[in-house]
Design an enzyme around this catalytic site. Structure first.
Site, PDB file in Angstrom:
ATOM      1  N   TYR A 151       5.095  22.254   9.612  1.00 56.91           N
ATOM      2  CA  TYR A 151       4.952  21.446   8.390  1.00 56.91           C
ATOM      3  C   TYR A 151       3.618  21.758   7.719  1.00 56.91           C
ATOM      4  O   TYR A 151       3.549  22.035   6.515  1.00 56.91           O
ATOM      5  CB  TYR A 151       5.042  19.982   8.801  1.00 56.91           C
ATOM      6  CG  TYR A 151       5.008  18.956   7.709  1.00 56.91           C
ATOM      7  CD1 TYR A 151       6.147  18.642   6.981  1.00 56.91           C
ATOM      8  CD2 TYR A 151       3.843  18.248   7.427  1.00 56.91           C
ATOM      9  CE1 TYR A 151       6.123  17.664   5.992  1.00 56.91           C
ATOM     10  CE2 TYR A 151       3.806  17.270   6.452  1.00 56.91           C
ATOM     11  CZ  TYR A 151       4.955  16.979   5.739  1.00 56.91           C
ATOM     12  OH  TYR A 151       4.927  16.013   4.766  1.00 56.91           O
ATOM     13  N   ASP A 210       7.001   8.567   0.863  1.00 58.69           N
ATOM     14  CA  ASP A 210       5.647   9.138   0.749  1.00 58.69           C
ATOM     15  C   ASP A 210       5.025   8.677  -0.558  1.00 58.69           C
ATOM     16  O   ASP A 210       5.228   9.314  -1.583  1.00 58.69           O
ATOM     17  CB  ASP A 210       5.760  10.670   0.804  1.00 58.69           C
ATOM     18  CG  ASP A 210       4.402  11.338   0.936  1.00 58.69           C
ATOM     19  OD1 ASP A 210       3.377  10.669   0.751  1.00 58.69           O
ATOM     20  OD2 ASP A 210       4.385  12.554   1.209  1.00 58.69           O
ATOM     21  N   ASP A 246      -6.877  10.818   3.180  1.00 62.08           N
ATOM     22  CA  ASP A 246      -6.653  10.611   4.615  1.00 62.08           C
ATOM     23  C   ASP A 246      -5.287   9.965   4.803  1.00 62.08           C
ATOM     24  O   ASP A 246      -4.999   8.920   4.205  1.00 62.08           O
ATOM     25  CB  ASP A 246      -7.746   9.713   5.199  1.00 62.08           C
ATOM     26  CG  ASP A 246      -9.111  10.383   5.155  1.00 62.08           C
ATOM     27  OD1 ASP A 246      -9.206  11.528   5.636  1.00 62.08           O
ATOM     28  OD2 ASP A 246     -10.059   9.772   4.643  1.00 62.08           O
ATOM     29  N   ASP A 301       1.157  10.458   9.044  1.00 65.25           N
ATOM     30  CA  ASP A 301       2.609  10.620   8.880  1.00 65.25           C
ATOM     31  C   ASP A 301       3.313  10.265  10.180  1.00 65.25           C
ATOM     32  O   ASP A 301       2.787  10.519  11.271  1.00 65.25           O
ATOM     33  CB  ASP A 301       2.973  12.078   8.569  1.00 65.25           C
ATOM     34  CG  ASP A 301       2.877  12.423   7.093  1.00 65.25           C
ATOM     35  OD1 ASP A 301       2.418  11.586   6.288  1.00 65.25           O
ATOM     36  OD2 ASP A 301       3.252  13.560   6.745  1.00 65.25           O
TER      37      ASP A 301
END
Lengths: 125, 125
Positions: free
Chosen positions: B14, B38, B95, B98
């Site tokens: 990723y 997201d 910052d 995930d």
């Protein structure tokens, strides 16, 4: 909705409660019907009584938490990376990421802890 | 279920896809019916077509990702803290944490990104 600063204060209170071996300091952060999934994928501790029992046992291990980087916050959530140090039979360390979801009263309604065997160091002996 | 090492490889792929500005490298990691939230709390991108569009736009900003600490894994999940660097109109940094949930084929079925305005630095100017 809680501000970023409010959420950071909750995280800091959570960490301080471990430092002070004060389970009630953690319980006070949670909603009555909160769930704690620690680690994620395991059966959830549900409600304040179960949560109190779980954290009382956790703190009895002498676990101390240290933030590893800034608390991330978005919407009703906070996420934070930290390390846990344990001092029985030598130094042990676990790398963890927790997520908190907050309800409209500013209490944690869902906690999920991300860590597994590969994140546990010093437990081999 | 994926091993810890397998999950870490997915996370590294990723990150590498961003480094190479290769949206297909990310799309290949996701399940057909995956969702990408997201940041968490925003409407999810649902399915590979929407996910391709989203990551193509994300990578067009020149975003580069750097892991900040070890990948945490548990059950069907991985969680990782990282910083995002952007280089337009000066240095910008975000910052982020995930979380990935994997399906039984080892594809990411749910991605959620934790970050908010307080985690964004250098965007004031």
């Amino acid at each position: 909705m809680l501000s970023h600063e409010d959420k950071v204060r909750v995280v800091e209170s959570y960490i301080d409660a471990f430092a002070n071996q004060n389970p009630e300091g953690v319980v006070a952060l949670f909603a009555e019907d909160a769930t704690v999934e620690d680690p994620i994928g395991s059966p959830a501790h549900r409600g304040l009584e179960a949560i109190r029992t779980f954290y009382t046992a956790s703190m009895a291990t002498g676990a101390k938490l240290k933030l590893e980087g800034p608390v991330r916050t978005a919407s009703d959530y906070a996420a934070f990376a930290f390390s846990v140090t344990l001092n029985y039979g030598g130094e042990k360390r676990v790398d963890v990421i927790d997520t908190f979801r907050f309800n409209e009263d500013g209490k944690v309604i869902e906690m999920r802890a991300y860590f597994g065997p590969a994140n546990m160091h010093g437990f081999e002996g």
